[in-house]
Design a protein around this motif. Structure first.
Motif, PDB file in Angstrom:
ATOM      1  N   ASP A  23       0.846  -1.193   0.000  1.00  0.00           N
ATOM      2  CA  ASP A  23       0.000   0.000   0.000  1.00  0.00           C
ATOM      3  C   ASP A  23       0.885   1.248   0.000  1.00  0.00           C
ATOM      4  N   GLU A 356     -13.168  -4.252   5.560  1.00  0.00           N
ATOM      5  CA  GLU A 356     -12.618  -3.932   4.241  1.00  0.00           C
ATOM      6  C   GLU A 356     -12.858  -2.471   3.876  1.00  0.00           C
ATOM      7  N   VAL A 360      -9.996   0.150   2.773  1.00  0.00           N
ATOM      8  CA  VAL A 360     -10.018   0.848   1.488  1.00  0.00           C
ATOM      9  C   VAL A 360     -10.067   2.360   1.686  1.00  0.00           C
TER      10      VAL A 360
END
Length: 394
Positions: A23, A356, A360
């Motif tokens: 990331d 999630e 995100v």
């Protein structure tokens, strides 16, 4: 031959670690990996560990093997720290292992040797490796209710109802303190009820204690384990030094097996030695020698205990800060459980979809079952996490 191999299931936490590494967002926060980190995001080498290692380097004259069960001084030091004379030493067999995981694996194999019909009752949820190793060994797993996603506390009524099905052939696996992955612990009164049931049914308790000193302190965290050994005829204990000594990579664990009578200890010890010989022969020694050096040197032990207490209080402060910030943002007390949980982990009790969404939208990584590592936070990231939780609608 190798072409016949099948791909194994991916480890969810290792996969999460890889996603975190990839990331590019500079604000990313790792709450997934189960390793203690300080405010700078570093897993430090403790002061007493560094001092013990210097002493060992200066004084050690040989790298020859220790015994099959490891250095007896290590077992004695660990037993004293964990049990503090709660049971006669001559009833205890012990073997050093590669980490707490090695102790768990050896315990499960010992169970299988002693009684191939044994089922192992595990909390729902539990540390995933418990289930993975039991499945690999072909030992039947029975889950008992433990965590209530609504209250984020122990579902003690459900737990006791499920444990009512145990038989004298079975083993009940319990977390000694700082339950992984939930952070929700039994009270001593509840522990006594579990002990009464164990004695009524004639089953065998097994305690996994990997976080002594991370919850309410060294003594309080050992209280339940000491109560068990004082109250039942037999018990297995898998202990780890990874967290409280910060020596993860040294793989330092201990399996303790308590027999009902001292005359049974020699046979039990022989079986522990045999299992070590079959699986890895002689256990690693460096971490064990570090632990022994610290626990048998009053000055080093005092410094280690002081730093461990600093670590514990730091995690507790993060818990309290997070609970307070969530209360402020949500105008609700529904996150108060975070300040009540103990150890490195808490489980939010939310859905994988919301976990999630938090990842995100905010680059905050936690396990899909909503287990988060409190030690992955610092004073600056707590408000970021709190806002992400509230914005996601948890």
């Amino acid at each position: 031959m190798l072409t016949n191999l099948k791909e194994q299931p991916k480890d969810k936490i290792l996969g999460l670690m890889a996603m975190y590494r990839d990331d590019p967002r500079p604000t990313k926060v790792d709450l997934g990996v189960g390793v203690y980190k300080n405010a700078e995001g570093v897993t430090p080498v403790m002061r007493a560990v560094k001092a013990a290692e210097r002493k060992i380097v200066q004084e050690q004259t040989s790298k020859a093997y220790t015994g099959l069960a490891g250095d007896p001084a290590y077992a004695d030091a660990m037993i004293d720290m964990l049990l503090a004379g709660a049971v006669e030493r001559d009833r205890l067999a012990a073997a050093a292992t590669p980490g707490g995981t090695g102790a768990i694996r050896q315990a499960f194999e010992l169970i299988q040797m002693a009684n191939p019909k044994a089922r192992v009752f595990v909390s729902d949820p539990t540390w995933p490796n418990h289930v993975s190793i039991l499945g690999y060994l072909g030992i039947e797993i029975v889950k008992y209710r433990y965590f209530d996603d609504e209250t984020r506390a122990v579902n003690f009524g459900g737990m006791m109802a499920d444990l009512a099905d145990v038989t004298s052939d079975d083993v009940v696996l319990l977390h000694g303190c700082c339950h992984n992955p939930t952070g929700a612990n039994l009270t001593l009164t509840q522990w006594q009820s579990v002990i009464d049931l164990i004695n009524e049914k004639g089953c065998t308790p097994m305690i996994d204690i990997a976080y002594q000193g991370f919850g309410d302190g060294l003594e309080d965290d050992a209280a339940a384990t000491r109560l068990v050994v004082q109250s039942v005829p037999e018990v297995l204990i898998a202990a780890s030094c990874s967290k409280n000594f910060g020596i993860y990579r040294e793989r330092t664990g201990l399996l303790i097996a308590m027999s009902e009578k001292a005359e049974n200890t020699a046979v039990t010890q022989g079986n522990l030695n045999h299992l070590n010989r079959q699986n890895f022969s002689f256990p690693p020694d460096h971490g064990a020698r570090v632990v022994t050096t610290i626990l048998t040197d009053p000055e080093l032990k005092a410094d280690w205990m002081a730093e461990l207490e600093e670590t514990r209080l730091g995690m507790l402060a993060l818990r309290e800060q997070l609970a307070a910030e969530l209360k402020r943002l949500s105008n609700s007390d529904r996150f108060g459980f975070l300040a009540q949980h103990r150890g490195m982990f808490s489980r939010l009790g939310t859905t994988p979809d919301l976990v999630e969404k938090i990842r995100v939208d905010n680059a905050i990584y936690m396990v899909s079952d909503s287990r988060m590592n409190i030690a992955g936070l610092n004073a600056q990231t707590v408000p970021v996490l709190a806002k992400a939780i509230v914005d996601a609608g948890v």
